[in-house]
Design a protein around this motif. Structure first.
Motif, short mmCIF file in Angstrom:
data_model
loop_
_atom_site.label_atom_id
_atom_site.label_comp_id
_atom_site.label_asym_id
_atom_site.label_seq_id
_atom_site.Cartn_x
_atom_site.Cartn_y
_atom_site.Cartn_z
N SER A 85 -26.97 -74.10 -79.21
CA SER A 85 -25.84 -74.10 -78.28
C SER A 85 -26.10 -75.00 -77.08
CB SER A 85 -25.56 -72.67 -77.80
OG SER A 85 -25.21 -71.83 -78.87
N TRP A 174 -16.88 -69.85 -76.24
CA TRP A 174 -18.13 -69.76 -77.00
C TRP A 174 -18.76 -68.38 -76.82
CZ3 TRP A 174 -22.90 -68.78 -74.77
CH2 TRP A 174 -24.02 -68.90 -75.62
N ALA A 175 -18.82 -67.89 -75.58
CA ALA A 175 -19.47 -66.61 -75.30
C ALA A 175 -18.72 -65.46 -75.97
CB ALA A 175 -19.53 -66.39 -73.79
#
Length: 208
Positions: A85, A174-175
């Motif tokens: 990431s 994303w989280a």
């Protein structure tokens, strides 16, 4: 219900990136098969002859079939996803795809060598990899798609927002995808790999 709706929306947004991740993984497997033709392992290294109880004992010594083994596998997988990431966020997702494709390349290399040695690659991989891969591969694909989307925000239209705001919005998406889908899937995959796969592998490959 709200959580599942959010996950469904995030997954739908990631679909184009999922296609790219799937293509890269297939390419990685194909490269592994090609590498097996070029750098072939000695056939004697691929024989599956051992006492089943000795194999299980050795696996326990390595941490399999034990809770601490689950924590170790899960921790490794999470670190790999976090590294991918971080690298992917600043390389348009390119380095993330390379890292995520590397394990698939190794599986392809192993499968190619098994086939060259006259061993059924489908049987071996089905026992050693398939049980947890059924969960781990979707998790890796979702992670890769989320990283690619995050990494591409710097070249996608910001719709009136600053680049920093757009980048943070990509990080938030994303989280949410990581916490809502990827991490639970990786936890389940690690449990299968540590507690289920060893028993299947020993029974299928060593007759235990």
């Amino acid at each position: 219900q709200v959580s599942s709706d959010i996950s469904a929306k995030l997954t739908a947004r990631a679909m184009p990136a999922l296609g790219l991740v799937a293509l890269v993984m297939v390419g990685g497997y194909a490269i592994g098969l090609w590498a097996a033709q070029r750098w072939t392992l000695p056939a004697e290294l691929l024989t599956m002859q051992a006492d089943p109880q000795d194999v299980l004992l050795h696996l326990r010594e390595l941490g399999f079939l034990r809770p601490e083994g689950w924590l170790w596998v899960l921790g490794n997988n999470l670190r790999a996803v976090l590294l991918a990431s971080v690298l992917g966020a600043f390389t348009f997702g390119v380095l993330a795809l390379v890292l995520l494709a590397a394990p698939v390349l190794l599986v392809g290399y192993f499968a190619g060598n098994l086939a060259l040695a006259g061993v059924s690659a489908w049987t071996v991989l089905g026992a050693l990899v398939l049980p947890h891969a059924l969960v781990e591969i979707p998790a890796a694909m979702l992670a890769g798609a989320a990283i690619v989307r995050w990494g591409m925000v710097v070249v996608s239209p910001a719709h009136g927002r600053s680049l920093g705001h757009h980048w943070l919005a990509g990080f938030a998406e994303w989280a949410r995808l990581m916490l809502g889908l990827v991490v639970p899937l990786l936890a389940l995959a690690a449990a299968i790999e540590v507690f289920v796969t060893p028993w299947i592998a020993v029974r299928v490959l060593f007759g235990g």
